[in-house]
Write a protein that holds these residues in place. Structure first.
Motif, PDB file in Angstrom:
ATOM      1  N   PHE A   7      22.395  36.769  67.404  1.00 53.26           N
ATOM      2  CA  PHE A   7      23.140  35.518  67.332  1.00 53.26           C
ATOM      3  C   PHE A   7      22.385  34.442  68.088  1.00 53.26           C
ATOM      4  CE2 PHE A   7      26.167  32.490  69.208  1.00 53.26           C
ATOM      5  CZ  PHE A   7      26.832  32.052  68.064  1.00 53.26           C
ATOM      6  N   LYS A   8      22.367  33.246  67.525  1.00 55.96           N
ATOM      7  CA  LYS A   8      21.744  32.097  68.185  1.00 55.96           C
ATOM      8  C   LYS A   8      22.557  30.861  67.871  1.00 55.96           C
ATOM      9  CE  LYS A   8      17.367  29.554  68.623  1.00 55.96           C
ATOM     10  NZ  LYS A   8      15.957  29.464  68.181  1.00 55.96           N
ATOM     11  N   LEU A   9      22.725  29.997  68.855  1.00 51.05           N
ATOM     12  CA  LEU A   9      23.506  28.780  68.683  1.00 51.05           C
ATOM     13  C   LEU A   9      22.746  27.582  69.218  1.00 51.05           C
ATOM     14  CD1 LEU A   9      27.268  28.256  69.128  1.00 51.05           C
ATOM     15  CD2 LEU A   9      25.719  26.808  70.460  1.00 51.05           C
ATOM     16  N   THR A  10      22.805  26.479  68.466  1.00 52.80           N
ATOM     17  CA  THR A  10      22.168  25.229  68.867  1.00 52.80           C
ATOM     18  C   THR A  10      23.182  24.100  68.768  1.00 52.80           C
ATOM     19  OG1 THR A  10      19.983  25.937  68.080  1.00 52.80           O
ATOM     20  CG2 THR A  10      20.342  23.574  68.341  1.00 52.80           C
ATOM     21  N   ARG A  11      23.240  23.265  69.793  1.00 47.86           N
ATOM     22  CA  ARG A  11      24.138  22.110  69.769  1.00 47.86           C
ATOM     23  C   ARG A  11      23.462  20.941  69.042  1.00 47.86           C
ATOM     24  NH1 ARG A  11      29.082  24.163  70.747  1.00 47.86           N
ATOM     25  NH2 ARG A  11      29.085  25.450  72.638  1.00 47.86           N
ATOM     26  N   PRO A  12      24.238  20.106  68.386  1.00 47.39           N
ATOM     27  CA  PRO A  12      23.663  18.962  67.668  1.00 47.39           C
ATOM     28  C   PRO A  12      23.256  17.850  68.619  1.00 47.39           C
ATOM     29  CG  PRO A  12      26.031  18.831  67.589  1.00 47.39           C
ATOM     30  CD  PRO A  12      25.705  20.135  68.272  1.00 47.39           C
ATOM     31  N   TRP A  24      24.514  27.587  64.020  1.00 49.02           N
ATOM     32  CA  TRP A  24      24.334  28.940  64.523  1.00 49.02           C
ATOM     33  C   TRP A  24      23.819  29.892  63.445  1.00 49.02           C
ATOM     34  CZ3 TRP A  24      27.564  32.426  62.015  1.00 49.02           C
ATOM     35  CH2 TRP A  24      28.749  31.930  61.462  1.00 49.02           C
ATOM     36  N   LEU A  25      23.240  30.994  63.912  1.00 47.02           N
ATOM     37  CA  LEU A  25      22.800  32.043  62.999  1.00 47.02           C
ATOM     38  C   LEU A  25      23.387  33.366  63.445  1.00 47.02           C
ATOM     39  CD1 LEU A  25      20.413  34.270  63.977  1.00 47.02           C
ATOM     40  CD2 LEU A  25      19.022  32.219  64.004  1.00 47.02           C
ATOM     41  N   THR A  47      28.536  27.790  55.515  1.00 50.61           N
ATOM     42  CA  THR A  47      27.624  28.905  55.770  1.00 50.61           C
ATOM     43  C   THR A  47      26.670  29.108  54.602  1.00 50.61           C
ATOM     44  OG1 THR A  47      29.223  30.517  54.906  1.00 50.61           O
ATOM     45  CG2 THR A  47      29.270  30.088  57.270  1.00 50.61           C
ATOM     46  N   PHE A  48      25.451  29.475  54.955  1.00 52.18           N
ATOM     47  CA  PHE A  48      24.390  29.738  53.995  1.00 52.18           C
ATOM     48  C   PHE A  48      23.915  31.160  54.281  1.00 52.18           C
ATOM     49  CE2 PHE A  48      24.683  25.397  55.287  1.00 52.18           C
ATOM     50  CZ  PHE A  48      24.410  24.608  54.182  1.00 52.18           C
ATOM     51  N   SER A  49      24.059  32.074  53.344  1.00 53.41           N
ATOM     52  CA  SER A  49      23.764  33.460  53.674  1.00 53.41           C
ATOM     53  C   SER A  49      23.245  34.273  52.496  1.00 53.41           C
ATOM     54  CB  SER A  49      25.010  34.143  54.245  1.00 53.41           C
ATOM     55  OG  SER A  49      26.077  34.111  53.321  1.00 53.41           O
ATOM     56  N   LYS A  50      22.700  35.433  52.849  1.00 52.10           N
ATOM     57  CA  LYS A  50      22.236  36.401  51.861  1.00 52.10           C
ATOM     58  C   LYS A  50      22.190  37.768  52.527  1.00 52.10           C
ATOM     59  CE  LYS A  50      17.283  36.040  52.859  1.00 52.10           C
ATOM     60  NZ  LYS A  50      15.917  35.867  52.291  1.00 52.10           N
ATOM     61  N   SER A  51      22.147  38.828  51.729  1.00 58.85           N
ATOM     62  CA  SER A  51      21.997  40.185  52.239  1.00 58.85           C
ATOM     63  C   SER A  51      21.218  40.996  51.197  1.00 58.85           C
ATOM     64  CB  SER A  51      23.369  40.831  52.508  1.00 58.85           C
ATOM     65  OG  SER A  51      24.037  41.107  51.283  1.00 58.85           O
ATOM     66  N   PHE A 121      15.231  28.939  61.424  1.00 55.54           N
ATOM     67  CA  PHE A 121      16.496  28.371  61.906  1.00 55.54           C
ATOM     68  C   PHE A 121      16.319  26.957  62.450  1.00 55.54           C
ATOM     69  CE2 PHE A 121      19.785  28.034  65.363  1.00 55.54           C
ATOM     70  CZ  PHE A 121      20.867  27.886  64.505  1.00 55.54           C
ATOM     71  N   ASP A 122      15.257  26.725  63.200  1.00 46.29           N
ATOM     72  CA  ASP A 122      15.030  25.380  63.742  1.00 46.29           C
ATOM     73  C   ASP A 122      14.835  24.375  62.615  1.00 46.29           C
ATOM     74  OD1 ASP A 122      15.227  26.268  66.347  1.00 46.29           O
ATOM     75  OD2 ASP A 122      13.073  26.591  66.577  1.00 46.29           O
ATOM     76  N   GLY A 123      14.109  24.782  61.573  1.00 43.92           N
ATOM     77  CA  GLY A 123      13.905  23.905  60.424  1.00 43.92           C
ATOM     78  C   GLY A 123      15.204  23.633  59.694  1.00 43.92           C
ATOM     79  N   PHE A 124      16.060  24.664  59.620  1.00 43.29           N
ATOM     80  CA  PHE A 124      17.380  24.508  59.006  1.00 43.29           C
ATOM     81  C   PHE A 124      18.210  23.484  59.762  1.00 43.29           C
ATOM     82  CE2 PHE A 124      21.873  25.679  59.388  1.00 43.29           C
ATOM     83  CZ  PHE A 124      22.286  25.634  58.064  1.00 43.29           C
ATOM     84  N   CYS A 125      18.226  23.587  61.086  1.00 34.12           N
ATOM     85  CA  CYS A 125      19.010  22.659  61.916  1.00 34.12           C
ATOM     86  C   CYS A 125      18.516  21.229  61.745  1.00 34.12           C
ATOM     87  CB  CYS A 125      18.933  23.067  63.387  1.00 34.12           C
ATOM     88  SG  CYS A 125      19.678  24.657  63.763  1.00 34.12           S
ATOM     89  N   GLU A 126      17.200  21.058  61.694  1.00 33.99           N
ATOM     90  CA  GLU A 126      16.623  19.727  61.528  1.00 33.99           C
ATOM     91  C   GLU A 126      16.977  19.146  60.165  1.00 33.99           C
ATOM     92  OE1 GLU A 126      12.246  17.491  61.611  1.00 33.99           O
ATOM     93  OE2 GLU A 126      12.407  19.631  62.075  1.00 33.99           O
TER      94      GLU A 126
END
Length: 251
Positions: A7-12, A24-25, A47-51, A121-126
């Motif tokens: 799990f990882k979380l980033t604030r805007p 978050w991821l 949410t954007f996801s896959k499995s 994930f960082d690219g997703f947040c940006e």
């Protein structure tokens, strides 16, 4: 937290913080499905996801009012945006009353996102921040802005009357707005935020109420209402099934 769950979380940044609470991821890195319980937390999720068994998909979910059991499929990778309530009216420009305790699939090209965006994930947040910033409104109703600032700052501890008096907005009108826009009363929404705010204290072993609960029985009743278990069982968090409780130290 379960070592197989990442799990990882980033604030805007401040430019979108009135509408976004966090990015978050969540990654189930194991070959086994995980049984988890999702607790009400007052957030709206995209949410954007896959499995290994499910292709890339995008889901928008509304406010949850009760705990729900979910199976997190093996090798599921999920990136998400947690929105504050103002986002529905000013970013999505629609209501979510139809999404109370419900979710809907979004078009696969929604906001120009695709499976490759789950690689970084960082690219997703940006990318998400830039998209949301491009949708920012020129003007926001000052009463609504102040109302939500007070709700979030107080973690739901203020009464409807106190909120109404602070923003000079009739309580009936506020409740009408909440029910039409979100499918929930302001009081219930505040109770959910108050419950969420209590999770930190329970995680520290504090199994007694804070000042905004009437007494011990009220505290236990509210925790059980939104989690399905009493505070003592929530603290145990057997098998890390209460996923939000498991990641508290990561937020």
């Amino acid at each position: 937290m379960d070592k197989d769950l990442n799990f990882k979380l980033t604030r805007p940044d401040k430019s979108v913080s009135d509408f976004v609470e966090s990015f978050w991821l969540l990654h189930n890195q194991s070959d086994q499905d995980k049984d988890i319980v999702v607790l009400p937390d007052g957030r709206l999720e995209l949410t954007f996801s896959k499995s290994e068994t499910e292709p890339f998909h995008i889901v928008r979910s509304g406010i949850e009012t009760f705990p729900s059991k979910v199976v997190l499929k093996a090798k599921t990778l999920m990136f998400a945006i947690s929105f504050k309530l103002l986002a529905t009216e000013y970013i999505f420009q629609n209501v979510v009353s139809n999404l109370l305790n419900y979710a809907e699939y979004m078009p696969l090209n929604f906001w120009d996102f695709n499976e490759k965006d789950l690689e970084n994930f960082d690219g997703f947040c940006e990318k998400a921040s830039k998209k949301i910033h491009s949708l920012l409104p020129k003007n926001i109703d000052e009463r609504k802005q102040k109302l939500f600032d007070l709700i979030y700052a107080s973690k739901g501890s203020l009464t409807v009357k106190e909120l109404s008096q602070s923003v000079y907005w009739n309580s009936r009108q506020i409740n009408r707005y909440f029910n039409q826009q979100y499918g929930i009363s302001l009081k219930l929404y505040c109770n959910i935020l108050r419950f969420r705010g209590s999770l930190d204290h329970i995680a520290q072993g504090q199994l007694f109420p804070e000042s905004h609960f009437t007494d011990q029985s009220h505290f236990i009743r509210e925790i059980k209402k939104f989690s399905g278990v009493v505070p003592k069982e929530l603290l145990k968090n057997k098998n890390d099934r209460f996923i939000q409780f498991s990641v508290l130290d990561r937020e």
